[in-house]
Scaffold this motif. Structure first.
Motif, PDB file in Angstrom:
ATOM      1  N   UNK A 377     -43.776  26.738   8.517  1.00  0.00           N
ATOM      2  CA  UNK A 377     -43.731  25.889   7.328  1.00  0.00           C
ATOM      3  C   UNK A 377     -42.899  24.637   7.591  1.00  0.00           C
ATOM      4  N   UNK A 378     -41.813  24.819   8.339  1.00  0.00           N
ATOM      5  CA  UNK A 378     -41.007  23.665   8.720  1.00  0.00           C
ATOM      6  C   UNK A 378     -41.779  22.711   9.604  1.00  0.00           C
ATOM      7  N   UNK A 379     -42.571  23.268  10.513  1.00  0.00           N
ATOM      8  CA  UNK A 379     -43.384  22.432  11.398  1.00  0.00           C
ATOM      9  C   UNK A 379     -44.445  21.667  10.611  1.00  0.00           C
ATOM     10  N   UNK A 380     -44.984  22.291   9.580  1.00  0.00           N
ATOM     11  CA  UNK A 380     -45.951  21.601   8.738  1.00  0.00           C
ATOM     12  C   UNK A 380     -45.298  20.370   8.101  1.00  0.00           C
ATOM     13  N   UNK A 381     -44.060  20.541   7.653  1.00  0.00           N
ATOM     14  CA  UNK A 381     -43.344  19.425   7.057  1.00  0.00           C
ATOM     15  C   UNK A 381     -43.075  18.310   8.050  1.00  0.00           C
ATOM     16  N   UNK A 401     -47.998  29.470  17.401  1.00  0.00           N
ATOM     17  CA  UNK A 401     -49.067  28.537  17.762  1.00  0.00           C
ATOM     18  C   UNK A 401     -49.509  27.718  16.557  1.00  0.00           C
ATOM     19  N   UNK A 402     -49.501  28.343  15.396  1.00  0.00           N
ATOM     20  CA  UNK A 402     -49.907  27.642  14.176  1.00  0.00           C
ATOM     21  C   UNK A 402     -48.977  26.462  13.900  1.00  0.00           C
ATOM     22  N   UNK A 403     -47.680  26.694  14.067  1.00  0.00           N
ATOM     23  CA  UNK A 403     -46.719  25.621  13.844  1.00  0.00           C
ATOM     24  C   UNK A 403     -46.878  24.497  14.835  1.00  0.00           C
ATOM     25  N   UNK A 404     -47.106  24.836  16.100  1.00  0.00           N
ATOM     26  CA  UNK A 404     -47.285  23.813  17.134  1.00  0.00           C
ATOM     27  C   UNK A 404     -48.540  22.990  16.866  1.00  0.00           C
ATOM     28  N   UNK A 405     -49.588  23.628  16.348  1.00  0.00           N
ATOM     29  CA  UNK A 405     -50.841  22.913  16.106  1.00  0.00           C
ATOM     30  C   UNK A 405     -50.676  21.812  15.066  1.00  0.00           C
ATOM     31  N   UNK A 406     -49.695  21.965  14.148  1.00  0.00           N
ATOM     32  CA  UNK A 406     -49.466  20.913  13.150  1.00  0.00           C
ATOM     33  C   UNK A 406     -49.040  19.604  13.795  1.00  0.00           C
ATOM     34  N   UNK A 407     -48.424  19.690  14.969  1.00  0.00           N
ATOM     35  CA  UNK A 407     -47.907  18.480  15.612  1.00  0.00           C
ATOM     36  C   UNK A 407     -49.014  17.529  16.050  1.00  0.00           C
ATOM     37  N   UNK A 408     -50.213  18.025  16.166  1.00  0.00           N
ATOM     38  CA  UNK A 408     -51.324  17.143  16.545  1.00  0.00           C
ATOM     39  C   UNK A 408     -51.605  16.108  15.459  1.00  0.00           C
ATOM     40  N   UNK A 409     -51.063  16.344  14.259  1.00  0.00           N
ATOM     41  CA  UNK A 409     -51.257  15.407  13.148  1.00  0.00           C
ATOM     42  C   UNK A 409     -50.071  14.464  12.970  1.00  0.00           C
ATOM     43  N   UNK A 410     -48.981  14.700  13.689  1.00  0.00           N
ATOM     44  CA  UNK A 410     -47.790  13.860  13.536  1.00  0.00           C
ATOM     45  C   UNK A 410     -48.129  12.433  13.949  1.00  0.00           C
ATOM     46  N   UNK A 411     -47.961  11.449  13.074  1.00  0.00           N
ATOM     47  CA  UNK A 411     -48.475  10.098  13.336  1.00  0.00           C
ATOM     48  C   UNK A 411     -47.801   9.360  14.484  1.00  0.00           C
ATOM     49  N   UNK A 412     -46.516   9.615  14.737  1.00  0.00           N
ATOM     50  CA  UNK A 412     -45.791   8.826  15.739  1.00  0.00           C
ATOM     51  C   UNK A 412     -45.259   9.652  16.901  1.00  0.00           C
ATOM     52  N   UNK A 413     -45.439  10.965  16.879  1.00  0.00           N
ATOM     53  CA  UNK A 413     -44.853  11.831  17.902  1.00  0.00           C
ATOM     54  C   UNK A 413     -45.416  11.514  19.287  1.00  0.00           C
ATOM     55  N   UNK A 414     -44.522  11.278  20.243  1.00  0.00           N
ATOM     56  CA  UNK A 414     -44.955  10.984  21.607  1.00  0.00           C
ATOM     57  C   UNK A 414     -44.248  11.843  22.651  1.00  0.00           C
ATOM     58  N   UNK A 415     -43.130  12.489  22.278  1.00  0.00           N
ATOM     59  CA  UNK A 415     -42.373  13.297  23.243  1.00  0.00           C
ATOM     60  C   UNK A 415     -41.997  14.627  22.602  1.00  0.00           C
ATOM     61  N   UNK A 416     -42.299  15.725  23.310  1.00  0.00           N
ATOM     62  CA  UNK A 416     -42.026  17.072  22.791  1.00  0.00           C
ATOM     63  C   UNK A 416     -41.369  17.913  23.879  1.00  0.00           C
ATOM     64  N   UNK A 417     -40.301  18.618  23.495  1.00  0.00           N
ATOM     65  CA  UNK A 417     -39.642  19.572  24.392  1.00  0.00           C
ATOM     66  C   UNK A 417     -39.584  20.930  23.724  1.00  0.00           C
ATOM     67  N   UNK A 418     -40.052  21.957  24.419  1.00  0.00           N
ATOM     68  CA  UNK A 418     -39.990  23.340  23.950  1.00  0.00           C
ATOM     69  C   UNK A 418     -39.166  24.160  24.939  1.00  0.00           C
ATOM     70  N   UNK A 419     -38.161  24.854  24.424  1.00  0.00           N
ATOM     71  CA  UNK A 419     -37.329  25.682  25.292  1.00  0.00           C
ATOM     72  C   UNK A 419     -37.085  27.023  24.607  1.00  0.00           C
ATOM     73  N   UNK A 420     -37.466  28.089  25.274  1.00  0.00           N
ATOM     74  CA  UNK A 420     -37.295  29.451  24.774  1.00  0.00           C
ATOM     75  C   UNK A 420     -37.883  29.626  23.369  1.00  0.00           C
ATOM     76  N   UNK A 428     -51.542  27.513  21.490  1.00  0.00           N
ATOM     77  CA  UNK A 428     -50.883  26.410  20.795  1.00  0.00           C
ATOM     78  C   UNK A 428     -50.905  25.138  21.610  1.00  0.00           C
ATOM     79  N   UNK A 429     -50.738  25.279  22.916  1.00  0.00           N
ATOM     80  CA  UNK A 429     -50.783  24.118  23.802  1.00  0.00           C
ATOM     81  C   UNK A 429     -52.180  23.492  23.842  1.00  0.00           C
ATOM     82  N   UNK A 430     -53.192  24.338  23.674  1.00  0.00           N
ATOM     83  CA  UNK A 430     -54.569  23.836  23.737  1.00  0.00           C
ATOM     84  C   UNK A 430     -54.826  22.793  22.657  1.00  0.00           C
ATOM     85  N   UNK A 431     -54.214  22.976  21.491  1.00  0.00           N
ATOM     86  CA  UNK A 431     -54.384  21.999  20.417  1.00  0.00           C
ATOM     87  C   UNK A 431     -53.772  20.657  20.795  1.00  0.00           C
ATOM     88  N   UNK A 432     -52.630  20.678  21.495  1.00  0.00           N
ATOM     89  CA  UNK A 432     -52.008  19.439  21.951  1.00  0.00           C
ATOM     90  C   UNK A 432     -52.844  18.779  23.052  1.00  0.00           C
TER      91      UNK A 432
END
Length: 465
Positions: A377-381, A401-420, A428-432
């Motif tokens: 839900x936070x990722x959706x926001x 994976x559902x939360x990560x898939x929301x990031x494909x709609x983020x208008x300005x996101x260009x850099x993502x780091x995932x750790x643990x 989830x990566x497939x959507x990106x």
């Protein structure tokens, strides 16, 4: 090259930044050798000085216009010859008339006598001492009284420094705009109040005591009878504040007592020009402190909070909402919780506050670590944040994976780091990968994400299992 005009040659040399390249160009011809010597204004030396004093003297003679010198003996062993000592500082003070910026790191053979020679450096504006075990308050007082133009002073891991007469003198002089005191066990947070009127001009302040949580906090009210410190201090020009590993709560018989303006607590109520704030394991804060601070700091651009696992910090949804609404220039937010319990996280919430913060302030960089209840839900926001360009998620166990898939709609996101983030998989990566919008992707210790799963998800991919 021999026929170039002197101003053009000087401009070329100024644009060469690597020391090895500067050394190489000086070997081309005598003309370039002399020109490079005239234009060289900074040097960094250390273990390679041998014999130390004579070698330094030769460098000062060759480069007559030096104004910035760094002497660093990190990693030094006795097999590398004797370190630079007091005589070396005398050479600097006598042969470098333009010296205005000096850094001494791991210089174990320089004591109060040596540092006292700097009093003759009337142009000195910046002095940084890192691990100077032989220098005490007496030597610092000599510098404070002799160097009237000192504007930046760093004191890191100097265990012999105790009394703070030098600090009082610097405060009265009113020239220091940058003060850093870290890991000096002889200096407590209450001592720093003696800086007095110096706080009025200060623009950057850092204070840290590693592994010393009490940091001079009084145990009872009788403390004030013997230490007449004043709290009517002004710090309205402070732009950069970092407090780490200190306790600003009044404690009596093991209980926290709500007493206003204890120690460096006053900073959180009086800083109105802050642009960068970092609170790194600071205990004794209250919810009202955070809200008052955010309401006063409309110029805040960067906010960092690190929290201990067993301490209750006053960061809630409410305070995050105030942060977003009160700081219209906020660009960088870092929230880090070290192994917080689920009970604690459920109590403070944060998810709603983070979403409202990111949607109301122009945050470009968001770093979340250890916020275990921040999930899909936070990722959706976050996906609707107009300005978010860089997102770092570490130890956020509820994101799937559902939360990560929301990031494909983020208008300005260009850099993502995932750790643990161990609930995120290749799906989830497939959507990106399909969205093709990321410039940079870093995946570290996410055990359900494979190397093949991140291929093509960004122009630049860094993967570590």
């Amino acid at each position: 090259m021999e026929g170039l005009p002197e101003p053009l040659l000087a401009e070329i040399i100024k644009r060469i930044t690597r020391t090895s390249d500067l050394n190489a160009i000086s070997l081309v011809s005598k003309h370039l050798y002399n020109a490079e010597a005239e234009e060289r204004v900074t040097i960094r030396v250390g273990c390679g000085l041998h014999p130390a004093t004579k070698a330094l003297s030769s460098l000062c003679f060759r480069f007559p216009n030096l104004w910035k010198v760094e002497i660093n003996y990190s990693g030094w062993t006795s097999k590398q010859g004797r370190q630079l000592d007091n005589q070396g500082i005398l050479v600097l003070s006598s042969q470098c008339p333009l010296l205005s910026d000096l850094t001494l790191s791991f210089c174990s053979y320089i004591n109060d006598t040596g540092i006292g020679h700097l009093a003759d450096c009337k142009r000195l504006k910046a002095l940084r001492l890192k691990f100077a075990p032989a220098i005490s308050s007496s030597g610092l007082l000599s510098v404070a009284t002799g160097c009237k133009n000192l504007s930046a002073f760093h004191l890191v891991d100097c265990m012999k420094v105790g009394s703070v007469e030098w600090l009082e003198y610097l405060g009265r002089a009113g020239s220091v705009v940058e003060l850093v005191v870290m890991d000096c066990k002889g200096i407590k947070q209450y001592d720093l109040l003696k800086f007095g009127q110096g706080w009025m001009k200060l623009e950057k302040f850092e204070f840290q005591i590693s592994n010393c949580w009490s940091s001079g906090t009084p145990s009872n009210s009788s403390y004030y009878a013997h230490h007449p410190y004043k709290y009517d201090l002004s710090c309205e020009n402070l732009k950069d504040l970092r407090l780490a590993h200190i306790d600003i709560a009044m404690r009596m018989l093991g209980h926290i007592v709500a007493v206003p303006h204890i120690g460096l607590h006053f900073l959180l109520r009086k800083c109105k020009a802050l642009e960068k704030l970092c609170l790194h394991y600071v205990t004794g804060l209250e919810k009202s402190d955070m809200i008052a601070l955010f309401q006063n700091c409309s110029t805040l651009r960067s906010f960092t909070l690190h929290e201990l696992p067993t301490l209750r910090m006053p960061l809630t949804d409410e305070s995050l909402v105030v942060l977003g609404r009160s700081c219209p220039m906020l660009e960088v937010v870092e929230l880090s919780f070290t192994i917080c319990s689920n009970t604690y996280l459920s109590e403070i919430g944060l998810t709603q506050g983070i979403v409202m913060l990111i949607q109301s302030a122009p945050v470009r960089v968001l770093m979340l670590t250890g916020i275990g209840n921040f999930g899909d839900e936070g990722m959706r926001g976050l996906s609707s944040a107009q300005f978010l360009e860089t997102l770092v998620l570490a130890d956020c166990e509820m994101i799937t994976d559902s939360g990560i898939s929301f990031l494909s709609c983020a208008p300005s996101l260009s850099s993502l780091t995932l750790q643990q983030c161990n609930k995120v998989t290749d799906n989830g990566m497939a959507e990106l990968v399909r969205s093709q919008k990321l410039e940079s992707l870093t995946v570290v210790c996410c055990h359900r994400i494979s190397l093949n799963g991140v291929q093509g998800a960004a122009r630049s991919v860094h993967y570590s299992a």
